[in-house]
Design an enzyme around this catalytic site. Structure first.
Site, PDB file in Angstrom:
ATOM      1  N   LYS A 159      33.307  28.269  61.195  1.00 33.78           N
ATOM      2  CA  LYS A 159      33.366  28.782  62.624  1.00 33.78           C
ATOM      3  C   LYS A 159      34.992  28.791  62.541  1.00 33.78           C
ATOM      4  O   LYS A 159      35.929  28.180  62.979  1.00 33.78           O
ATOM      5  CB  LYS A 159      33.342  27.184  63.178  1.00 33.78           C
ATOM      6  CG  LYS A 159      33.215  27.109  64.718  1.00 33.78           C
ATOM      7  CD  LYS A 159      32.610  25.896  65.439  1.00 33.78           C
ATOM      8  CE  LYS A 159      33.195  25.636  66.974  1.00 33.78           C
ATOM      9  NZ  LYS A 159      32.333  26.695  67.807  1.00 33.78           N
TER      10      LYS A 159
HETATM   11  N1  PMP Z   1      26.701  28.741  67.302  1.00 33.37           N
HETATM   12  C1  PMP Z   1      27.918  29.180  67.505  1.00 33.37           C
HETATM   13  C2  PMP Z   1      28.141  30.667  67.360  1.00 33.37           C
HETATM   14  C3  PMP Z   1      28.754  28.068  68.138  1.00 33.37           C
HETATM   15  O1  PMP Z   1      29.708  28.654  68.564  1.00 33.37           O
HETATM   16  C4  PMP Z   1      28.115  26.857  68.372  1.00 33.37           C
HETATM   17  C5  PMP Z   1      29.011  25.833  69.179  1.00 33.37           C
HETATM   18  N2  PMP Z   1      29.901  25.281  68.074  1.00 33.37           N
HETATM   19  C6  PMP Z   1      26.858  26.643  68.020  1.00 33.37           C
HETATM   20  C7  PMP Z   1      26.217  27.516  67.482  1.00 33.37           C
HETATM   21  C8  PMP Z   1      26.370  25.281  68.074  1.00 33.37           C
HETATM   22  O2  PMP Z   1      27.071  24.220  67.273  1.00 33.37           O
HETATM   23  P1  PMP Z   1      27.457  22.686  67.485  1.00 33.37           P
HETATM   24  O3  PMP Z   1      25.886  22.183  67.998  1.00 33.37           O
HETATM   25  O4  PMP Z   1      27.931  22.395  66.050  1.00 33.37           O
HETATM   26  O5  PMP Z   1      28.293  22.708  68.692  1.00 33.37           O
END
Ligand code: PMP
Length: 307
Positions: A159
């Protein structure tokens, strides 16, 4: 209660005033996008505020840093404690927490290894990302003309700040065309994810979602959906999905920390199912909100109380 723009930010181990949490314009991150971050939510429960899946988020933050050879100068326990401190000291109840690390000011040039890694945590009130109504009514989505990065280009399991240039292109294009959100395909043309959400399809009682090889971020809410589905006895499969599976799905929904679990009711102006939130989506939303709001026992040990 702290609104965006007020209160204290944890900056390299110290709590500083919101306006004083600043960096130099020649910091590596500004020029080369070298940051890793998390988005975490804290919810109000009958026993006080509690952070949802703090450990999973901090593990992913450190994994993202590892991929980029970034040494975060704090331990996981220190960052977790700091998240709790930021929520408590800012007197927040239900809020969004943003822990991040980045390459700071030092040498100019692409080699980041001479630039100090700095870590910060901010928190503020943030309601439903796609609007309060969206949780019930659903959202309109288009398939983006932008694709997610090819394998071995930008690692999507990290991320990292730079990845979100791609997501911003998707989001701007969607908003400009009058949609709420976008879905990206991967470079093979298969369904990947939203700009900041994972995607699920329900067809004939089975839940499908793209695997990590479809250029997704391995979402923590996505994982929670797996846990709930298994608990409910609903079959859930990670599978490569062609674009048209979106059009013929019974239900489509997104998951994400900011967006929570949100129904997608149209894709490319084509109604998903009957165009209303579907029963599987609704059941999963219920399970999710009951646990984050402390309305049922924390049977998976997912909540970190803010005391
Ligand atoms: N994909 C992307 C590109 C994201 O930015 C997020 C948000 N963090 C998610 C999926 C969903 O991840 P999470 O459930 O951990 O927030």
């Amino acid at each position: 209660m702290t609104m965006f723009g007020k209160g204290k930010i944890w900056f390299n181990g110290k709590l500083v005033d919101w306006k004083k949490a600043q960096i130099h314009v020649l910091s590596h991150v500004i020029h080369y996008g070298s940051s890793v971050f998390e988005g975490v939510r804290c919810y109000e429960t009958p026993k006080g505020p509690a952070i949802f899946r703090a450990d999973a988020h901090i593990d992913r933050l450190f994994d993202s840093a590892k991929i980029y050879r970034m040494e975060i100068p704090f331990t996981k326990a220190q960052i977790t404690k700091a998240m709790v401190d930021v929520v408590r000291l800012n007197k927040l109840k239900s809020c969004y927490i943003r822990p991040f690390a980045f390459r700071g000011y030092g040498a100019m040039g692409l080699n980041p290894l001479k630039n100090p890694v700095q870590a910060c945590i901010a928190a503020w009130n943030w309601g439903a990302y796609l609007g309060e109504e969206s949780l019930k009514k659903g959202i309109s989505v288009r398939v983006s003309s932008w694709q997610r990065p090819a394998p071995n280009t930008f690692p999507t399991l990290a991320k990292a700040g730079g990845n979100y240039l791609n997501g911003s292109l998707m989001k701007m294009e969607a908003i400009d065309a009058g949609f709420d959100e976008a879905i990206a395909l991967d470079t093979h043309g298969y369904v990947s994810e939203g700009s900041g959400e994972n995607i699920f399809i329900v067809k004939n009682g089975v839940i499908f979602t793209p695997p990590s090889s479809s250029a997704i971020l391995a979402g923590i809410t996505r994982h929670a959906v797996f846990v709930f589905a298994r608990e409910m006895g609903i079959e859930i499969r990670q599978q490569v999905l062609p674009r048209e599976s979106l059009y013929i799905a019974d239900e489509v929904f997104f998951s994400g920390t900011a967006s929570e679990i949100v129904p997608v009711t149209t894709v490319d102006n084509i109604k998903v199912g009957n165009g209303l939130r579907g029963p599987v989506t609704e059941r999963l939303q219920k399970a999710f909100f009951e646990i984050v709001r402390g309305e049922t026992p924390d049977r998976f040990n997912w909540l970190t109380p803010v005391k």
